[in-house]
Design an enzyme around this catalytic site. Structure first.
Site, mmCIF file in Angstrom:
data_model
loop_
_atom_site.group_PDB
_atom_site.id
_atom_site.type_symbol
_atom_site.label_atom_id
_atom_site.label_comp_id
_atom_site.label_asym_id
_atom_site.label_seq_id
_atom_site.Cartn_x
_atom_site.Cartn_y
_atom_site.Cartn_z
ATOM 1 N N HIS A 1 0.829 -1.200 0.000
ATOM 2 C CA HIS A 1 0.000 0.000 0.000
ATOM 3 C C HIS A 1 0.870 1.259 0.000
ATOM 4 C CE1 HIS A 1 1.060 0.764 4.178
ATOM 5 N NE2 HIS A 1 0.898 -0.539 4.370
ATOM 6 N N HIS B 1 0.877 -5.747 2.565
ATOM 7 C CA HIS B 1 1.662 -5.009 3.547
ATOM 8 C C HIS B 1 3.099 -5.524 3.557
ATOM 9 C CE1 HIS B 1 -2.252 -3.608 5.004
ATOM 10 N NE2 HIS B 1 -2.628 -4.838 4.705
#
Length: 189
Positions: free
Chosen positions: A9, A133
């Site tokens: 992200h 992540h």
């Protein structure tokens, strides 16, 4: 799955505050993070893939939304590529994480990260972009390189970076890149 583009992200408020968090509705992308993701979306626009899969965490979903809008492919949520289970360390400063093992800190195990990502890879056919992540991406890459957690410490997964894996051939094609190289373009033809 044949090919996977693992994208971390964009920069989030948690990154700016130096926090680790697995909360699904906290810490949205910053303006810088949104710009980072737009750059990444432009990089992958010409690649041929079948879908976008996102972690359920807000910063990953926002990243998936931006990429989806840029390239015109809808995204789905898959909790197997979510943020690490952080136990009592959720929403704490990264400097609070000591020199203890994940088990001693009550966090999700390294092997659990690898297992759940491998389950996700095995659930889809074709080429996919997966928004996740840093730690889960590092673990997924390490699963293909046969690295344990300590051996993977040098792998740096920066915000909005791309790591590409040829899942079918069990080969890592790039780690933490911001550019789609000719080698990656060839793989997606």
């Amino acid at each position: 799955m044949k090919l996977a583009i693992l994208i971390r992200h964009g920069e989030s408020e948690a990154n700016v505050k130096n926090l680790i968090s697995e909360d699904t509705e906290k810490f949205p992308l910053t303006l810088k993070g949104r710009d980072q993701v737009k750059f990444t979306a432009d990089q992958i626009r010409a690649l041929k893939f079948d879908g976008i899969i996102s972690s359920p965490v807000l910063r990953a979903r926002q990243t998936a939304e931006i990429i989806s809008e840029h390239i015109g492919i809808p995204y789905v949520i898959d909790s197997r590529i979510r943020e690490s289970g952080l136990g009592d360390y959720n929403n704490r400063d990264i400097s609070d994480v000591g020199n203890m093992t994940r088990s001693e800190m009550g966090m999700e195990s390294w092997d659990s990260h690898i297992r759940r990502f491998m389950e996700a890879f095995n659930s889809y056919e074709g080429n996919y972009t997966m928004i996740s992540h840093a730690l889960p991406i590092r673990a997924a890459i390490s699963g293909f390189l046969n690295f344990n957690e300590e051996e993977s410490f040098g792998i740096n997964i920066r915000n909005a970076s791309m790591s590409v894996i040829d899942v079918e051939k069990r080969k890592v094609l790039s780690i933490g890149s911001f550019l789609v190289t000719p080698k990656i373009q060839m793989a997606f033809r």
